[in-house]
Design a protein around this motif. Structure first.
Motif, short mmCIF file in Angstrom:
data_model
loop_
_atom_site.label_atom_id
_atom_site.label_comp_id
_atom_site.label_asym_id
_atom_site.label_seq_id
_atom_site.Cartn_x
_atom_site.Cartn_y
_atom_site.Cartn_z
N SER A 176 0.33 -1.17 -0.27
CA SER A 176 -0.08 0.24 0.28
C SER A 176 0.15 1.46 -0.44
O SER A 176 0.27 1.86 -0.60
CB SER A 176 -1.05 0.00 0.97
OG SER A 176 -1.91 -1.35 1.23
N ASN A 209 1.62 4.30 -3.27
CA ASN A 209 1.14 5.74 -2.46
C ASN A 209 2.14 6.25 -1.70
O ASN A 209 1.49 6.55 -1.05
CB ASN A 209 -0.92 5.24 -2.38
CG ASN A 209 -1.44 4.43 -3.06
OD1 ASN A 209 -1.70 5.00 -3.51
ND2 ASN A 209 -1.17 3.27 -2.81
N SER A 217 0.67 9.67 -0.93
CA SER A 217 -0.70 9.80 0.17
C SER A 217 -0.09 9.33 1.32
O SER A 217 -1.03 9.34 2.66
CB SER A 217 -1.49 9.72 -0.46
OG SER A 217 -2.11 8.35 -0.72
#
Length: 349
Positions: free
Chosen positions: A211, A215, A218
């Motif tokens: 994850s 990403n 973010s």
């Protein structure tokens, strides 16, 4: 007399609740590992048993029935998840006789001397394009393995489930809005009802590493590594200081959205690679896995289920030199094939 009966009933009720809670906590007193075998230099299964016992690792998952491993783990006290491989799903789904044969060949000869706790029917079948060819067989395979256990009178001792990737999630932020993707909802609803009917846990592979890596704009590395000291995400009245908890609670919310609020959850895989990419370093792998173990053994649970232990299996026991895929896939091990730690890890509370 009626007063005594009422108090006796309350005593028995409290007694059974304590026993239940004790068993739930005991499930998380030791960490689990995935025992992958994609290497040409790995130690014998009997040596693996000694390695795990010496390090207070009390649970083991294998991805397919391996007779040498199941024999070696006999009388070890280590709990075992045995997988039905994805390539076996069609045969098991198409015939109850095949499912009966699978249980008769791969479970009955070893249980109960080998403490087989779960059968995981398939791995990451739903929500992954690489396994799309197995989707139509999954539910039938799960049900047929359950019936095979019932035919063998093992249904009260061994629970049946299937392990999901996080890609089954459609909406994943914030955690309270977690839902399953439209492409898996029908199958997932059937599976969740099966799990509820048979007292089986929901199984998921939860990787903050992937994850974060996908990403980075973010998600902060500190949040992924359990290093944040203050809340990073605030979701209604819940606060999250680590990505692992947020991902687990997203799955819990998704189950709730389909009407299943109380299913237990088992994290069948989680880990961090120590080589093969810029953030796949020994330092990060050591930080993540030690913090994960500390978190799991604390029985703190997640913000959505505080005080509820999370049975967790780290991927993986060894660095596996024949593992396919990205270079990082070869470097998820807690140990090298010579049984020396890849980096220091504390497996005790």
């Amino acid at each position: 007399m009626e007063f005594l009966k009422q108090h006796r009933f309350m005593f028995l009720l409290i007694f059974f609740i304590v026993i239940l809670l004790s068993s739930m906590i005991a499930d998380c007193e030791q960490i689990g590992v995935n025992y992958g075998m994609n290497g040409d230099n790995l130690p014998s299964a009997s040596d693996v048993v000694s390695l795990m016992k010496n390090n207070n690792i009390g649970k083991m998952r294998i991805f397919g029935p391996n007779g040498d491993a199941l024999r070696a783990f006999a009388n070890s006290g280590i709990e075992v998840i045995v997988g039905v491989g994805n390539s076996e799903l069609q045969a098991v789904a198409s015939s109850q006789d095949s499912a009966n044969g699978w249980v008769n060949d791969n479970i009955k000869p070893f249980y109960p001397s080998t403490n087989i706790k779960y059968i995981a029917v398939g791995n990451e079948v739903l929500g992954t394009s690489s396994n799309a060819q197995y989707v139509s067989f999954l539910v039938s395979a799960i049900k047929n393995i359950q019936t095979a256990l019932e035919n063998a009178n093992l249904q009260n001792n061994i629970k049946v489930s299937t392990a999901h990737a996080m890609t089954v999630i459609g909406t994943g932020f914030p955690p309270s809005k977690g839902t399953f993707s439209d492409t898996v909802k029908d199958s997932m609803s059937t599976i969740l009802q099966f799990l509820q009917d048979h007292g089986s846990p929901f199984m998921a592979n939860v990787y903050p590493y992937f994850s974060y890596d996908g990403n980075r704009d973010s998600i902060s590395l500190e949040y992924a590594l359990f290093k944040s000291t203050s809340p990073v995400v605030t979701d209604r009245d819940l606060s999250y200081t680590n990505l692992f908890d947020a991902m687990v609670d997203t799955l819990l919310s998704a189950m709730e959205s389909l009407g299943h609020s109380h299913l237990p959850i088992v994290i069948t895989e989680s880990g961090w690679p120590s080589a093969g990419k810029d953030v796949a370093t020994i330092e990060n792998a050591q930080t993540y896995n030690n913090n994960l173990i500390k978190h799991v053994l604390s029985n703190d649970g997640t913000p959505k289920r505080p005080g509820s232990g999370i049975e967790t299996y780290i991927f993986a026991l060894f660095n596996e030199n024949k593992k396919e895929g990205d270079e990082t896939e070869k470097h998820f091990g807690l140990f090298n094939p010579d049984e020396q730690p890849a980096y220091p890890v504390n497996f005790s509370p």
